[in-house]
Design a protein around this motif. Sequence first.
Motif, PDB file in Angstrom:
ATOM      1  N   LEU A  80     -51.548   9.265 -37.701  1.00 27.28           N
ATOM      2  CA  LEU A  80     -52.669   9.844 -37.867  1.00 27.28           C
ATOM      3  C   LEU A  80     -52.904   9.660 -39.350  1.00 27.28           C
ATOM      4  CD1 LEU A  80     -54.762  10.285 -35.653  1.00 27.28           C
ATOM      5  CD2 LEU A  80     -54.387  12.568 -35.732  1.00 27.28           C
ATOM      6  N   ASP A  81     -54.214   8.994 -39.948  1.00 30.84           N
ATOM      7  CA  ASP A  81     -54.536   8.941 -41.163  1.00 30.84           C
ATOM      8  C   ASP A  81     -56.015   9.025 -41.190  1.00 30.84           C
ATOM      9  OD1 ASP A  81     -54.715   7.718 -44.292  1.00 30.84           O
ATOM     10  OD2 ASP A  81     -53.256   9.277 -43.993  1.00 30.84           O
ATOM     11  N   VAL A  82     -56.696   9.229 -42.522  1.00 32.31           N
ATOM     12  CA  VAL A  82     -58.285   9.052 -42.634  1.00 32.31           C
ATOM     13  C   VAL A  82     -58.717   7.544 -42.277  1.00 32.31           C
ATOM     14  CG1 VAL A  82     -59.712   9.014 -44.314  1.00 32.31           C
ATOM     15  CG2 VAL A  82     -58.046  10.851 -44.407  1.00 32.31           C
ATOM     16  N   ASP A  83     -57.632   6.465 -42.704  1.00 30.16           N
ATOM     17  CA  ASP A  83     -57.963   5.263 -42.668  1.00 30.16           C
ATOM     18  C   ASP A  83     -57.334   4.587 -41.234  1.00 30.16           C
ATOM     19  OD1 ASP A  83     -58.893   5.206 -45.159  1.00 30.16           O
ATOM     20  OD2 ASP A  83     -57.039   4.934 -46.201  1.00 30.16           O
ATOM     21  N   SER A  84     -57.111   5.635 -40.365  1.00 21.34           N
ATOM     22  CA  SER A  84     -56.422   5.000 -39.315  1.00 21.34           C
ATOM     23  C   SER A  84     -57.475   4.628 -38.286  1.00 21.34           C
ATOM     24  CB  SER A  84     -55.544   6.032 -38.365  1.00 21.34           C
ATOM     25  OG  SER A  84     -54.222   6.504 -39.309  1.00 21.34           O
ATOM     26  N   GLY A  85     -57.236   3.583 -37.489  1.00 20.67           N
ATOM     27  CA  GLY A  85     -58.178   3.028 -36.189  1.00 20.67           C
ATOM     28  C   GLY A  85     -57.921   3.818 -35.146  1.00 20.67           C
ATOM     29  N   ALA A  86     -58.659   3.244 -34.120  1.00 21.48           N
ATOM     30  CA  ALA A  86     -58.371   3.928 -32.585  1.00 21.48           C
ATOM     31  C   ALA A  86     -57.151   3.446 -32.054  1.00 21.48           C
ATOM     32  CB  ALA A  86     -59.325   3.256 -32.010  1.00 21.48           C
ATOM     33  N   ALA A  87     -56.596   2.196 -32.646  1.00 15.72           N
ATOM     34  CA  ALA A  87     -55.429   1.610 -31.874  1.00 15.72           C
ATOM     35  C   ALA A  87     -54.261   2.337 -31.977  1.00 15.72           C
ATOM     36  CB  ALA A  87     -55.170   0.142 -32.730  1.00 15.72           C
ATOM     37  N   VAL A  88     -54.112   3.156 -33.158  1.00 21.07           N
ATOM     38  CA  VAL A  88     -52.843   4.122 -33.591  1.00 21.07           C
ATOM     39  C   VAL A  88     -52.556   5.017 -32.534  1.00 21.07           C
ATOM     40  CG1 VAL A  88     -53.232   3.921 -35.749  1.00 21.07           C
ATOM     41  CG2 VAL A  88     -54.123   5.850 -34.697  1.00 21.07           C
ATOM     42  N   VAL A  89     -53.564   5.198 -31.437  1.00 21.39           N
ATOM     43  CA  VAL A  89     -53.279   6.350 -30.126  1.00 21.39           C
ATOM     44  C   VAL A  89     -52.348   5.695 -28.971  1.00 21.39           C
ATOM     45  CG1 VAL A  89     -55.286   7.617 -31.107  1.00 21.39           C
ATOM     46  CG2 VAL A  89     -55.364   5.931 -29.217  1.00 21.39           C
ATOM     47  N   THR A  90     -52.444   4.460 -29.031  1.00 21.53           N
ATOM     48  CA  THR A  90     -51.962   3.735 -27.778  1.00 21.53           C
ATOM     49  C   THR A  90     -50.468   4.009 -27.713  1.00 21.53           C
ATOM     50  OG1 THR A  90     -53.377   1.828 -28.356  1.00 21.53           O
ATOM     51  CG2 THR A  90     -51.692   1.602 -26.605  1.00 21.53           C
ATOM     52  N   VAL A  91     -49.579   3.965 -28.406  1.00 21.62           N
ATOM     53  CA  VAL A  91     -48.139   4.022 -28.155  1.00 21.62           C
ATOM     54  C   VAL A  91     -47.831   5.570 -28.022  1.00 21.62           C
ATOM     55  CG1 VAL A  91     -45.675   3.770 -29.071  1.00 21.62           C
ATOM     56  CG2 VAL A  91     -47.390   1.916 -29.215  1.00 21.62           C
ATOM     57  N   PRO A  92     -48.298   6.542 -28.789  1.00 21.66           N
ATOM     58  CA  PRO A  92     -48.112   7.907 -28.676  1.00 21.66           C
ATOM     59  C   PRO A  92     -48.810   8.283 -27.396  1.00 21.66           C
ATOM     60  CG  PRO A  92     -48.908   7.537 -30.810  1.00 21.66           C
ATOM     61  CD  PRO A  92     -49.048   5.958 -30.186  1.00 21.66           C
ATOM     62  N   LEU A  93     -49.614   7.890 -26.687  1.00 20.55           N
ATOM     63  CA  LEU A  93     -50.309   8.171 -25.537  1.00 20.55           C
ATOM     64  C   LEU A  93     -49.608   7.724 -24.455  1.00 20.55           C
ATOM     65  CD1 LEU A  93     -54.251   8.175 -25.840  1.00 20.55           C
ATOM     66  CD2 LEU A  93     -52.598  10.034 -26.083  1.00 20.55           C
ATOM     67  N   LEU A  94     -48.796   6.392 -24.599  1.00 22.19           N
ATOM     68  CA  LEU A  94     -47.972   5.762 -23.394  1.00 22.19           C
ATOM     69  C   LEU A  94     -46.676   6.688 -23.365  1.00 22.19           C
ATOM     70  CD1 LEU A  94     -47.917   2.049 -24.205  1.00 22.19           C
ATOM     71  CD2 LEU A  94     -48.677   3.117 -22.044  1.00 22.19           C
ATOM     72  N   LEU A  95     -46.373   7.236 -24.378  1.00 17.28           N
ATOM     73  CA  LEU A  95     -45.051   8.297 -24.248  1.00 17.28           C
ATOM     74  C   LEU A  95     -45.333   9.575 -23.768  1.00 17.28           C
ATOM     75  CD1 LEU A  95     -43.636   7.253 -27.690  1.00 17.28           C
ATOM     76  CD2 LEU A  95     -42.763   6.730 -25.756  1.00 17.28           C
ATOM     77  N   ILE A  96     -46.324  10.108 -24.235  1.00 20.82           N
ATOM     78  CA  ILE A  96     -47.030  11.337 -23.795  1.00 20.82           C
ATOM     79  C   ILE A  96     -47.294  11.426 -22.138  1.00 20.82           C
ATOM     80  CG2 ILE A  96     -48.683  13.175 -23.864  1.00 20.82           C
ATOM     81  CD1 ILE A  96     -48.876  12.607 -26.864  1.00 20.82           C
ATOM     82  N   GLY A  97     -47.806  10.212 -21.698  1.00 19.39           N
ATOM     83  CA  GLY A  97     -48.255  10.097 -20.110  1.00 19.39           C
ATOM     84  C   GLY A  97     -47.063   9.846 -19.493  1.00 19.39           C
ATOM     85  N   LEU A  98     -46.028   9.159 -20.019  1.00 18.98           N
ATOM     86  CA  LEU A  98     -44.709   9.068 -19.479  1.00 18.98           C
ATOM     87  C   LEU A  98     -44.041  10.227 -19.124  1.00 18.98           C
ATOM     88  CD1 LEU A  98     -42.806   5.860 -20.925  1.00 18.98           C
ATOM     89  CD2 LEU A  98     -43.652   6.102 -18.451  1.00 18.98           C
ATOM     90  N   GLY A  99     -43.983  11.034 -20.251  1.00 13.08           N
ATOM     91  CA  GLY A  99     -43.402  12.620 -20.002  1.00 13.08           C
ATOM     92  C   GLY A  99     -44.249  13.354 -19.158  1.00 13.08           C
ATOM     93  N   MET A 100     -45.393  13.501 -19.171  1.00 13.11           N
ATOM     94  CA  MET A 100     -46.324  14.230 -18.272  1.00 13.11           C
ATOM     95  C   MET A 100     -45.802  13.909 -16.721  1.00 13.11           C
ATOM     96  SD  MET A 100     -50.109  14.350 -19.978  1.00 13.11           S
ATOM     97  CE  MET A 100     -50.232  15.110 -21.473  1.00 13.11           C
ATOM     98  N   GLY A 101     -46.008  12.382 -16.759  1.00 12.03           N
ATOM     99  CA  GLY A 101     -45.724  12.045 -15.322  1.00 12.03           C
ATOM    100  C   GLY A 101     -44.351  12.302 -14.700  1.00 12.03           C
ATOM    101  N   ALA A 102     -43.196  12.322 -15.624  1.00 13.05           N
ATOM    102  CA  ALA A 102     -41.667  12.657 -15.187  1.00 13.05           C
ATOM    103  C   ALA A 102     -41.736  14.085 -14.785  1.00 13.05           C
ATOM    104  CB  ALA A 102     -40.898  12.251 -16.225  1.00 13.05           C
ATOM    105  N   LEU A 103     -42.427  14.816 -15.588  1.00 11.98           N
ATOM    106  CA  LEU A 103     -42.542  16.187 -15.122  1.00 11.98           C
ATOM    107  C   LEU A 103     -43.233  16.482 -13.615  1.00 11.98           C
ATOM    108  CD1 LEU A 103     -43.166  18.019 -18.430  1.00 11.98           C
ATOM    109  CD2 LEU A 103     -41.187  17.994 -17.164  1.00 11.98           C
ATOM    110  N   ALA A 104     -44.424  15.965 -13.599  1.00  7.97           N
ATOM    111  CA  ALA A 104     -45.135  15.989 -12.338  1.00  7.97           C
ATOM    112  C   ALA A 104     -44.379  15.550 -11.190  1.00  7.97           C
ATOM    113  CB  ALA A 104     -46.414  15.274 -12.685  1.00  7.97           C
ATOM    114  N   SER A 105     -43.517  14.439 -11.193  1.00  8.03           N
ATOM    115  CA  SER A 105     -42.729  14.042 -10.283  1.00  8.03           C
ATOM    116  C   SER A 105     -41.651  15.060  -9.690  1.00  8.03           C
ATOM    117  CB  SER A 105     -42.084  12.604 -10.488  1.00  8.03           C
ATOM    118  OG  SER A 105     -40.973  13.224 -11.655  1.00  8.03           O
ATOM    119  N   GLN A 106     -41.359  16.104 -10.456  1.00  8.28           N
ATOM    120  CA  GLN A 106     -40.123  16.809 -10.026  1.00  8.28           C
ATOM    121  C   GLN A 106     -40.577  18.384  -9.915  1.00  8.28           C
ATOM    122  OE1 GLN A 106     -37.112  15.262  -9.816  1.00  8.28           O
ATOM    123  NE2 GLN A 106     -38.199  13.295  -9.818  1.00  8.28           N
TER     124      GLN A 106
END
Length: 538
Positions: A370-396
């Motif tokens: 995340l930076d002043v010059d960052s675009g919207a695309a920088v959130v894609t990979v982090p959100l994929l990882l965060i979503g995987l973690g949330m889903g793993a916890l929800a499954s158990q």
Amino acid sequence: MTADAPTAGTAKNARLVLLTLAAGQFLMALDSSVMNVSIATVAEDIGTTVTGMQGAITAYTLVMAMLMITGGKVGALIGRRRAFMIGCVVYGCGSFTTSIAPNLTVLLLGWSFLEGVGAALILPAIVALVASNFAVERRPAAYGLVAAAAAIAIGLGPLIGGAATTFFSWRWVFAGEVVVVLVILVLARRIADAPTDHKPRIDLLGAVLSALGIGLFVFGVLRTSEWGWFRPKTGAPAWFGLSPVVWLMLAGVFLVWLFFRWEARLVARGAEPLVDPALVHNRQLTGGLTMFFFQYLVQMGVFFVVPLYLSVALGLSAVKTGVLILPLSVSLLAAAIGIPRFRPNASPRRVVKLGILSMFLGAVVLLAVLDVDSGAAVVTVPLLLIGLGMGALASQLGAVTVSAVPDEQSAEVGGVQNTVTNLGASIGTAVAGSVLITILTSSFLATIEQNPAIPDEVKSQANVRLAGGAPFLSDAQLNSALDEAGAESAVTEAALDANATARIDGLKAALCILALAALTALFFTQRIPETQPGAARN
């Protein structure tokens, strides 16, 4: 509760019952994420600020957390199905009120209060109704599908809210909820009520102590951005030289301690407590509840911070913001549904650990890119990882907590579980917002203080006016305000640069706190069982 009751119905009836309960769970979870991408739009429409919307989001989960345990007891008193249906009616009234809200006060009444009260009746009843409508061997799958409905709601919420806000109005989301509530009420007639051995007495003193304790603590956290954590901000009230936040949080913790002491006294006298104190000593249950707390703290913090970056810092529309959050939704759904299906015997402890690490890694990666010059695309990979973690916890976690106690305590555990999740959600949103505004203010003032293009008089005015906290403004909003104030072009340019830098600093600080919370959760994973609850029972 008996295992025979659910077998009387047909397979089609069982599917309708599960669909009805899952729809109720979906609706409750939807409101936790559907408006996050539209915060700026809703705030402008009803004449409030981002801070005001933060308060409304937090108040919704706070009301649920305060009343969830009592709602579970009310369900035992009047019947689980009746509590479920009454809760739906109250929730529908809240959705309708929200859909026509002209200002923040009416929005708080409809969304935060009425919907929160309705949810406090609905969610504990769902846990008991699943047990009363499905045989023992079918309950794990039923609980899993209900949990998946919540995951779907959280995942699709930003996209639904974004599409409605962009092409129609955010009000249509709540109007649509009224229609869904009416459908649920029609289908709810097929649900078999959960039998109870006796009519419980509601511990009124315990209900008041628990609600006040939780309420004061979270309210204190919510006010930190305006009052300060310890030292009161300029213009803020001071109690004995300290910020009221300190005293509110201390009072909240003290009242919760009194609540548990009172519950223990009731048990010693042979009376019925609001919450059985023995549950605190259940290692598996407390482990699951702790994970629920941290999951929702991080989850709702992320759902508050990331949409602000996309919609305010980058100026994207609500629907574009929802689309960019879709990777989190997809990976969340994939993990929540895929893990139980393809790895049904996986170790819950291992899955939970990997899920927490995935959420932590996602927050750290987003923090780094995340930076002043960052675009919207920088959130894609982090959100994929965060979503995987949330889903793993929800499954158990749902199966972990429910299997930790006998069936007759499932509704009580449901109330406690939903209290903990909403407490985590409230604190996550409040802390993320508070840290964001605090760091944004200090960064903005420090940046303009070092800029020679800004006159000393302007710097002095900025320090006075922003002492209570700077608003999270887009460049367009700030530019408009500066034009109205007649600021020179050099001052406007310097202020815009300072605002852009301050926004990123605030977002990074909030993400840092969320990453720290995820890391802290790892220390409590030893309480999660190593084997699946169903396998342990065989």
